[in-house]
Scaffold this active site. Structure first.
Site, PDB file in Angstrom:
ATOM      1  N   SER A 123      -5.854   3.409   4.978  1.00 25.12           N
ATOM      2  CA  SER A 123      -4.859   2.891   3.138  1.00 25.12           C
ATOM      3  C   SER A 123      -6.249   1.883   2.599  1.00 25.12           C
ATOM      4  O   SER A 123      -6.413   0.261   2.563  1.00 25.12           O
ATOM      5  CB  SER A 123      -4.169   1.676   4.079  1.00 25.12           C
ATOM      6  OG  SER A 123      -3.821   1.451   2.328  1.00 25.12           O
TER       7      SER A 123
ATOM      8  N   SER B 248       0.619  -0.970   0.105  1.00 27.82           N
ATOM      9  CA  SER B 248       0.783  -0.420   0.367  1.00 27.82           C
ATOM     10  C   SER B 248       0.765   1.367  -0.012  1.00 27.82           C
ATOM     11  O   SER B 248       0.586   2.384   0.333  1.00 27.82           O
ATOM     12  CB  SER B 248      -0.778   0.062   1.250  1.00 27.82           C
ATOM     13  OG  SER B 248      -2.134  -0.672   1.149  1.00 27.82           O
TER      14      SER B 248
ATOM     15  N   LYS C 239       3.718   6.390   4.652  1.00 29.94           N
ATOM     16  CA  LYS C 239       2.325   5.661   4.143  1.00 29.94           C
ATOM     17  C   LYS C 239       3.080   4.133   3.961  1.00 29.94           C
ATOM     18  O   LYS C 239       4.121   3.562   4.201  1.00 29.94           O
ATOM     19  CB  LYS C 239       2.137   5.966   2.900  1.00 29.94           C
ATOM     20  CG  LYS C 239       1.258   4.841   2.068  1.00 29.94           C
ATOM     21  CD  LYS C 239      -0.149   5.485   2.809  1.00 29.94           C
ATOM     22  CE  LYS C 239      -1.009   3.832   2.702  1.00 29.94           C
ATOM     23  NZ  LYS C 239      -1.577   3.324   3.324  1.00 29.94           N
TER      24      LYS C 239
ATOM     25  N   LYS D 193      -0.020   3.618  -2.677  1.00 29.26           N
ATOM     26  CA  LYS D 193      -0.969   4.886  -2.565  1.00 29.26           C
ATOM     27  C   LYS D 193      -0.509   5.989  -2.630  1.00 29.26           C
ATOM     28  O   LYS D 193      -1.425   7.062  -2.478  1.00 29.26           O
ATOM     29  CB  LYS D 193      -1.923   4.581  -1.036  1.00 29.26           C
ATOM     30  CG  LYS D 193      -3.246   3.976  -1.338  1.00 29.26           C
ATOM     31  CD  LYS D 193      -4.019   3.002  -0.449  1.00 29.26           C
ATOM     32  CE  LYS D 193      -4.266   2.073  -0.686  1.00 29.26           C
ATOM     33  NZ  LYS D 193      -3.959   0.608  -0.252  1.00 29.26           N
TER      34      LYS D 193
END
Length: 407
Positions: A125, A70, A240, A73
């Site tokens: 997320s 993720s 992130k 993202k």
């Protein structure tokens, strides 16, 4: 036998004492200890990057291609911020609603404000949110992924390939969803330093808690930021997390301390039950950067040669074939601030024209001086003429003769 044992004991005591003293001697000598470099990182791939220059200050298998989960993202978010319209709404499709956990739980046909979904994307997320955003911006998830790959190429990520907008493991005819630690850090650098939407990106990713509703206001949602690094170190800016079975735990984050901004990217940083590994590695790399790298002004006042100018004249000597032309930097008293580590130094290289043909005007570029850190060019300054010289021709000679006769 007793004497032998006594001597053996004495020798052993001397050896143990000597071994205990050696580390102290090394410290007192002022030599850099190997412990100064980040060691024993959990991540299989890691990068510490100077966000201002993009220089990798430390790397561990930084160019090995791995899945990134993720952390993907951050690219989804920055593209959406750059492409979206004010007040834009998006509608969830059946495909988006069918994405696996972690998910917001969007329903087929449900409408949202795109801005709200960016908080769902970056704080929680949510995988379904990523697809809703992608379809809202580009029409289809596949078309949005093409935009992601194009942006990656534009910013110099030659070893990154996106298959999904949410970071789920995937593969298509173009390759496997993957990146490198160097490329991941480079994408974060674009998000926080170069993108026209960098301020909006930082605001979203630094938000601790966010609430919103769908457009119809029939359902409410809340999001909590899972980036624990924001509260781990002073100056933490953004970050992130990510995890899939193929990628393991991943992380990319940034910190600003005084006038320095550092980025850390980690891939394959442990698998369950080792969620904390990424935080330990991030702290270790950030602390290393803060302790060992500082800005220095590396500008040097260099002595520059005068140049021969063929066919030149001056009021002092009309018969000479050459006249000296002094040179100067276009920016006098310059400043070139570079983030340098202990033991690093700068070298300069001059490239200057050897001969000129008259006439020559002041300010003519005749060369350059380049500054290098190892093999990386970090600054280039032009060298220019500081005066004008004329060409000796019949007109000039007659003019000079008239001046002399009139004296």
């Amino acid at each position: 036998m007793k004497k032998i044992r006594i001597w053996q004991s004495l020798i052993l005591m001397v050896v143990l004492f000597w071994l205990s003293v050696l580390p102290l001697c090394a410290e007192e000598s002022g030599e850099q200890k190997t412990g100064d470099m980040p060691e024993n990182l959990y991540a299989r791939s890691a990068v510490l990057m100077d966000a201002d220059s993009g220089r990798v200050l430390f790397g561990k298998e930084e160019d090995v291609i791995r899945p990134m989960a993720s952390t993907t993202k951050i690219m989804t978010c920055i593209l959406a911020l750059e492409q979206m319209e004010d007040g834009q709404t998006v509608t969830a499709s059946e495909y988006a609603a069918g994405q696996p956990k972690v998910k917001l739980g969007v329903q087929d046909g449900e409408e949202f404000y795109l801005t709200d979904l960016l908080y769902s994307l970056m704080l929680e997320s949510h995988n379904d949110t990523a697809v809703v955003i992608a379809e809202g911006i580009a029409g289809t998830s596949e078309a949005f992924v093409d935009m992601m790959n194009q942006k990656a190429k534009e910013i110099g990520c030659d070893h990154t390939y996106f298959v999904t907008p949410n970071g789920l493991d995937g593969e298509d005819d173009g390759g496997t969803h993957s990146t490198t630690a160097r490329d991941l850090a480079r994408i974060m650098r674009y998000c926080i330093m170069e993108s026209p939407a960098k301020e909006e990106f930082l605001e979203i990713t630094a938000t601790r808690f966010y609430q919103f509703q769908n457009v119809e206001q029939s359902r409410s949602f809340s999001c909590n930021n899972h980036n624990a690094f924001l509260d781990m170190m002073d100056g933490a800016l953004t970050g992130k997390t990510g995890f899939t079975g193929e990628a393991g735990y991943c992380y990319v984050g940034a910190l600003r301390k005084d006038d320095r901004t550092f980025i850390v990217a980690l891939l394959a940083c442990g698998w369950p039950d080792h969620k904390g590994y990424k935080w330990a590695d991030t702290r270790k790399l950030m602390e290393y950067g803060i302790e060992h790298y500082h800005y220095q002004n590396v500008w040097k006042e260099l002595s520059l040669p005068k140049l021969s100018v063929s066919g030149a004249v001056s009021d002092q000597n009309p018969y000479t074939d050459c006249v000296g032309v002094s040179l100067e930097f276009e920016e006098k008293g310059g400043s070139l601030r570079i983030l340098l580590g202990e033991g690093e130094s700068i070298r300069t290289e001059k490239q200057i024209t050897q001969e000129l043909e008259a006439p020559v005007k002041a300010g003519k570029k005749v060369g350059s001086v380049s500054y290098y850190l190892e093999e990386r060019e970090i600054g280039v300054f032009s060298v220019v003429t500081s005066e004008t010289v004329e060409k000796r021709d019949l007109k000039w000679c007659l003019s000079w003769l008239v001046k002399k006769l009139c004296l």
